[in-house]
Design a protein around this motif. Structure first.
Motif, PDB file in Angstrom:
ATOM      1  N   GLU A  69       0.850  -1.319   0.448  1.00  0.00           N
ATOM      2  CA  GLU A  69      -0.010   0.511  -0.174  1.00  0.00           C
ATOM      3  C   GLU A  69       0.952   1.260  -0.070  1.00  0.00           C
ATOM      4  OE1 GLU A  69      -2.424  -0.845   3.190  1.00  0.00           O
ATOM      5  OE2 GLU A  69      -3.532  -1.910   2.567  1.00  0.00           O
ATOM      6  N   ILE A  70       1.645   0.899   1.089  1.00  0.00           N
ATOM      7  CA  ILE A  70       2.367   2.284   0.977  1.00  0.00           C
ATOM      8  C   ILE A  70       3.191   3.229  -0.880  1.00  0.00           C
ATOM      9  CG2 ILE A  70       5.040   3.474   1.984  1.00  0.00           C
ATOM     10  CD1 ILE A  70       4.087   1.829   3.771  1.00  0.00           C
ATOM     11  N   ILE A  71       4.414   1.652  -1.224  1.00  0.00           N
ATOM     12  CA  ILE A  71       4.326   1.188  -2.712  1.00  0.00           C
ATOM     13  C   ILE A  71       3.725   2.045  -3.237  1.00  0.00           C
ATOM     14  CG2 ILE A  71       4.930   0.172  -5.049  1.00  0.00           C
ATOM     15  CD1 ILE A  71       6.646  -1.522  -2.627  1.00  0.00           C
ATOM     16  N   ASP A 112       8.829   8.640  -8.585  1.00  0.00           N
ATOM     17  CA  ASP A 112      10.744   8.271  -9.387  1.00  0.00           C
ATOM     18  C   ASP A 112      11.328   8.033  -8.460  1.00  0.00           C
ATOM     19  OD1 ASP A 112       9.152   8.725 -12.447  1.00  0.00           O
ATOM     20  OD2 ASP A 112      10.266  10.660 -12.259  1.00  0.00           O
ATOM     21  N   ILE A 113      11.488   8.177  -6.898  1.00  0.00           N
ATOM     22  CA  ILE A 113      12.472   7.613  -6.445  1.00  0.00           C
ATOM     23  C   ILE A 113      12.806   6.447  -6.179  1.00  0.00           C
ATOM     24  CG2 ILE A 113      12.664   7.813  -3.701  1.00  0.00           C
ATOM     25  CD1 ILE A 113      11.551  10.233  -3.381  1.00  0.00           C
ATOM     26  N   PRO A 114      13.968   5.593  -6.611  1.00  0.00           N
ATOM     27  CA  PRO A 114      14.243   4.226  -6.185  1.00  0.00           C
ATOM     28  C   PRO A 114      13.419   3.616  -4.777  1.00  0.00           C
ATOM     29  CG  PRO A 114      16.123   4.947  -6.747  1.00  0.00           C
ATOM     30  CD  PRO A 114      14.832   5.703  -6.910  1.00  0.00           C
ATOM     31  N   ILE A 115      12.206   2.667  -5.068  1.00  0.00           N
ATOM     32  CA  ILE A 115      11.984   1.435  -4.152  1.00  0.00           C
ATOM     33  C   ILE A 115      12.831   0.320  -4.068  1.00  0.00           C
ATOM     34  CG2 ILE A 115      10.594   0.589  -2.938  1.00  0.00           C
ATOM     35  CD1 ILE A 115       8.575   3.257  -4.200  1.00  0.00           C
ATOM     36  N   GLY A 140       6.212  -7.018  -7.356  1.00  0.00           N
ATOM     37  CA  GLY A 140       7.639  -5.932  -6.655  1.00  0.00           C
ATOM     38  C   GLY A 140       7.908  -5.353  -8.308  1.00  0.00           C
ATOM     39  N   LYS A 141       8.089  -6.539  -9.521  1.00  0.00           N
ATOM     40  CA  LYS A 141       8.817  -6.089 -10.544  1.00  0.00           C
ATOM     41  C   LYS A 141       7.591  -5.342 -11.708  1.00  0.00           C
ATOM     42  CE  LYS A 141      12.002  -9.146 -11.487  1.00  0.00           C
ATOM     43  NZ  LYS A 141      12.323 -10.637 -12.273  1.00  0.00           N
ATOM     44  N   LYS A 142       6.469  -5.531 -11.492  1.00  0.00           N
ATOM     45  CA  LYS A 142       5.053  -5.124 -11.241  1.00  0.00           C
ATOM     46  C   LYS A 142       4.541  -3.551 -11.265  1.00  0.00           C
ATOM     47  CE  LYS A 142       3.022  -8.984 -12.881  1.00  0.00           C
ATOM     48  NZ  LYS A 142       1.485 -10.127 -12.251  1.00  0.00           N
ATOM     49  N   LEU A 143       5.232  -3.361  -9.860  1.00  0.00           N
ATOM     50  CA  LEU A 143       4.906  -2.270  -9.378  1.00  0.00           C
ATOM     51  C   LEU A 143       5.981  -1.031  -9.420  1.00  0.00           C
ATOM     52  CD1 LEU A 143       3.900  -3.822  -5.442  1.00  0.00           C
ATOM     53  CD2 LEU A 143       2.345  -1.738  -7.827  1.00  0.00           C
ATOM     54  N   GLY A 144       7.549  -1.782 -10.026  1.00  0.00           N
ATOM     55  CA  GLY A 144       8.212  -1.202 -10.840  1.00  0.00           C
ATOM     56  C   GLY A 144       8.943  -0.737  -9.157  1.00  0.00           C
TER      57      GLY A 144
END
Length: 958
Positions: A883-885, A896-899, A911-915
């Motif tokens: 939910e945070i992502i 655009d911040i790397p997660i 995780g890949k689908k959410l970028g």
């Protein structure tokens, strides 16, 4: 001359303007030459200052180059850097000499004194001692010497002196420019004031002249007005003047005498003319009535002709209705009108509002149609005009509506027309005329209906044919192509229409495009000429514009049991043909490549099992079995790699790596297999790092270099050149072997493709190596190309996105915030503290949160957004990591911040689908997280390279 001027107002005005113009011209010339002298003085001074500025800039660059080479020499002890220092010293001497020649102020002489003192200190004391310590290897003493001498402080102070002097010169340039601009502005103001005074003088002189002209002209105007009104005129003034006013006054006086003498004669003539005018007016009225009648007839004939043209010049139903209603309304002089087709309610109107149109369409079946069907004749309605029809008229007014039916040739009512005249009746003769015009419309509607039915059927047939994937041709018995679809032109690469031309001419267009040109011509002409043919289909190959294989078959076309032509169908079977060839090639290649090592393994194994051999021979046979097993494994791995790449299941573990060691490993492995080849690496760049999977890169380089060795059976040199080109790292692998034919280059990277040549067939291979290389480079955002000439060798060029590395040399002045801020969201306090300490030690600023809601709230309020975010998926509160992502990705500022996910839950695909940038599954080493963040920063070019020595002024982007 003075008398002539008094007699001529024009000369007086010209004289006055000439004097003023000469004064203005003389003043402009004076201002112009003064401005030129002022500009020249400014330019000379400005060029002098620019020379000093350029010399100061070159001096600063020369000293900075000396400092850089000196630090490089201290770091790497390369003697070439001392030679560069000597070159720069000569350059410094030249610049100091130039500055000395240009010095003209105390500031210049003070600066030259400081430069000379530092020059003597640096080149005669500091550098010789440092060189002596380095040559003797006394680095600790060098460090103590530098500290005692405070070398860094003196260098920084000298750099500050250079900067201060440069600022002084810039300030002097600016002040000189401001002084020049101020003087230039003052000069413009003086010129403006002078011109203003001249204009005031001209205005005063002009006013004086107009005052002298105004009174006599006004007197003459009064006299002329009295003459025109027939009043008596007294004495005319200004008769004695010698200028144009005097001439005009004397002329008026003579004219007045003549007018008075001829007045009686003119009165008599006027009475006679009035009588003649009355007679002419009566004749004119008669001619106007005759002309009006003629023009009305011409107008009616012209409108009738326009109506006929509107009916005959279109086959579009809507265009016909619009043209007819417009021309009909003009012809019958109607104020508004409307026509409606009864079958589909198409309509056209003129002068009718939208509400009126809708009302008519809604009520037409209930009102007019009943009476029209009973009487089959047009009729007229008389009614009171509505408020909209009367416009601004308030008195009572009538409107007359004529309703005209339109019947088809089958006596069926097809349309209804209504025309309205406001305040003007329809006559019985007009009613008969309008009925005839309705028949003209009926004929046009029948014609359009027949055309639309035929056109609809034709379009349907063409659309069906055009949707076919095959090319279709209809050829009549005379050999003319009646129709062909779009797909045929696409298949054969022929532009333009392929219809309504002879079949022989169409075949001529294909000349040079078809491999079996004669056979195709014979096959199609035999069908057309009804000759006996052995097969009902024919396969031919297109050479241009692209190679394809076409299957042609035909069917005869009959109408009323009579043959009217033939239908030819061209079907593209290229893929099927290539698949069949690929299958055959694959079976042949695999059976050969797999049987060869298997035969060796089985043969040597059988010998070892059934015979007693010497240890040396046993070792040789076992080595051969091992090598053939490795070869067999490599073949199988190639097949598996191709299958994984095609299915999209190939995975890559990418990190930043140097390609030079990988290439060196490949060369060492290849040297074992050959003693007639030489290998040479030419490294033309210091930057040879890329983001990639080391194992896959090794496989790609190995395949290309192995091919270079394999297809150079006579030996030679294999040259690997590594260089930069724009934003790419290029690796060229050149051999001196057989080369590649030009026609084989486009197919070289396809699976199972091998050049059809006896010299290469005996070398062997599956044809998979280069296709695997192509896929690996594609996964690394790169590419591979080849340039080759038969018997002259080949050059394979591999392209990768270039990455310039990051080095840190930390000291007390190192600014940790250079790496940015990382936000950690982790509910486990122990693990969160551990990750926080790891990132702090690496050089990041860290903000730690146990609450996801609090972290989101703070990040949205931050002035500077964080550089990276580390999130645990399974948080203890009601909001989880997913939910945070999702919330962050919806925020335009933070999306655009790397997660980086740090979780015990392994759900990498989600995780890949959410970028997310990386997914770390607990437990893992904390250093793995910091390396992953650094790798991502490098990939995104988030910060540049830090060069030696490190301080706030020495951090530059590479």
């Amino acid at each position: 001359m003075i008398q002539a001027t008094k007699k001529n107002l024009h000369r007086q005005m010209i004289g006055m303007l000439s004097v003023v113009t000469i004064l203005i011209l003389m003043a402009s010339i004076i201002f112009h030459y003064y401005g030129l002298a002022h500009d020249k003085q400014f330019e000379e001074r400005n060029n002098y200052l620019k020379e000093k500025e350029t010399a100061a800039t070159h001096l600063e660059k020369a000293f900075n180059r000396v400092f850089f080479e000196a630090r490089g020499y201290i770091a790497f002890q390369q003697i070439e850097m001392l030679d560069e220092i000597d070159k720069q010293r000569v350059n410094v001497d030249s610049i100091i000499y130039q500055l000395n020649n240009n010095a003209d102020s105390n500031q210049d002489y003070l600066f030259l004194s400081q430069v000379t003192d530092f020059y003597n200190y640096y080149f005669q004391e500091l550098l010789p001692n440092a060189k002596l310590y380095i040559e003797e290897g006394q680095f600790e003493e060098l460090h103590n010497f530098a500290a005692e001498e405070q070398a860094t402080i003196k260098v920084n102070e000298f750099q500050h002196t250079l900067s201060t002097y440069y600022d002084y010169i810039n300030q002097e340039v600016v002040e000189h420019f401001h002084l020049y601009a101020k003087e230039k502005a003052n000069l413009r103001w003086i010129f403006i004031i002078f011109n203003t005074l001249m204009m005031l003088i001209i205005l005063m002189l002009t006013r004086r002249m107009f005052v002298r002209l105004e009174k006599p002209i006004q007197h003459l105007a009064t006299v002329a007005e009295k003459i025109s009104d027939g009043k008596e005129v007294g004495v005319i003034e200004n008769v004695e003047r010698q200028d144009e006013i005097g001439v005009l006054s004397r002329s008026f006086q003579k004219m007045l005498i003549n007018v008075q003498q001829n007045e009686q004669e003119l009165v008599a003539q006027n009475e006679e003319l009035i009588a003649q005018q009355d007679e002419l007016q009566a004749q004119q009225i008669e001619l106007q009535e005759a002309l009006k009648y003629k023009e009305e007839n011409e107008r009616i004939l012209k409108r009738r002709n326009e109506l006929v043209n509107a009916l005959s010049n279109t086959l579009d139903r809507k265009e016909l209705l619009n043209g007819f209603i417009y021309n009909m309304a003009k012809l019958i002089d109607a104020d508004k009108g409307m026509i409606v087709l009864l079958d589909n309610r198409d309509y056209a109107s003129i002068g009718v509002c939208d509400n009126g149109i809708q009302q008519f369409l809604r009520d037409v079946d209930k009102s007019f149609l009943v009476r029209l069907k009973e009487t089959k004749r047009p009729f007229i309605l008389e009614r009171e005009s509505s408020t909209d029809e009367k416009g601004y008229f308030t008195e009572f007014m009538k409107s007359f509506d004529i309703i005209i039916p339109v019947f088809s040739t089958d006596k069926e009512m097809t349309a209804v027309m209504v025309y309205t005249r406001i305040g003007k009746r329809y006559t019985d003769n007009e009613l008969v005329e309008f009925e005839g015009l309705a028949k003209e419309l009926s004929l046009s509607l029948d014609k359009i209906k027949s055309y639309e039915e035929t056109e609809s059927q034709r379009r349907l047939t063409k659309e069906i044919i055009d949707t076919l994937r095959e090319g279709v041709q209809l050829v009549d018995e005379d050999g003319t192509i009646l129709q062909s679809n779009v797909q045929l032109s696409k298949l054969l690469g022929v532009e333009g229409s392929q219809s309504q031309i002879p079949l022989s001419q169409w075949l001529g267009h294909l000349s040079g495009r078809i491999k079996q040109e004669k056979e195709l011509h014979q096959f199609m002409m035999n069908i057309h000429n009804r000759n006996i043919i052995e097969a009902d289909s024919f396969i031919y190959e297109i050479i241009e514009p692209k190679r394809s294989v076409i299957k042609l078959y035909y069917e005869p076309l009959y109408r009323n049991n009579k043959k009217i032509g033939s239908v030819f169908v061209h079907q593209d079977i290229t893929k099927q043909y290539e698949i069949d060839q690929m299958k055959s090639e694959f079976v042949s290649t695999v059976s050969h490549e797999l049987r060869t090592p298997l035969s060796s393994i089985l043969g040597f194994s059988e010998v070892l099992l059934h015979k007693e051999l010497k240890p040396e021979r046993q070792q040789k046979y076992l080595t051969t079995i091992h090598q053939e097993s490795k070869r067999l494994t490599a073949l199988i791995n190639d097949f598996l790699d191709v299958q994984r790449m095609e299915s999209g299941n190939q995975t890559y573990e990418k990190n930043y790596c140097d390609v030079i060691p990988i290439i060196q490993r490949v060369i060492e492995a290849q040297k074992v297999n050959t003693d007639i080849h030489q290998f040479k690496i030419k490294q033309e760049t210091d930057y040879s790092k890329i983001l990639g999977d080391k194992d896959k890169l090794y496989q790609a380089f190995n395949n290309v270099i192995a091919n270079a060795v394999k297809y150079s059976p006579n030996g030679g040199c294999v040259t690997i050149t590594v260089y930069e080109k724009e934003t790419n790292l290029n690796i060229d692998i050149k051999d001196e072997g057989l080369g590649i034919p030009k026609e084989a280059v486009p197919k070289l990277f396809k699976k199972f493709y091998r050049v059809d040549n006896s010299d290469r067939r005996k070398i062997g291979g599956t044809g998979l190596g280069l296709s695997i290389v192509k896929e690996i480079l594609k996964a690394h955002e790169g590419d591979i190309t080849v340039q080759s000439e038969p018997q002259s060798g080949s050059t394979f060029s591999l392209y990768f996105p270039l990455v310039k590395s990051l080095n840190w040399i930390k000291d007390e002045s190192f600014n940790q915030s250079i790496l940015g801020t990382v936000v950690i969201i982790e509910d486990d306090l122990s693990l969160g503290s551990l990750l926080q300490n790891e990132l702090l030690d690496t050089g990041f600023n860290v903000k730690y949160y146990q609450s996801g809601k609090e972290a989101i709230k703070d990040m949205k309020a931050m002035n500077d957004k964080p550089g990276a975010i580390v999130i645990d998926i399974m948080l203890s509160e009601d909001v989880n990591g997913w939910e945070i992502i999702t919330s962050l990705k919806k925020d335009e500022r933070l999306k655009d911040i790397p997660i980086f996910i740090s979780s015990a839950l392994d759900d990498t695909e989600k995780g890949k689908k959410l970028g997310v940038s990386n997914y770390l599954v607990k437990p893992y080493e904390p250093s793995k997280l910091s390396k992953a963040i650094l790798q991502t920063f490098l990939k995104n070019d988030s910060f540049g390279q830090v060069l030696f020595p490190v301080n706030k002024s020495s951090v530059v982007k590479s």
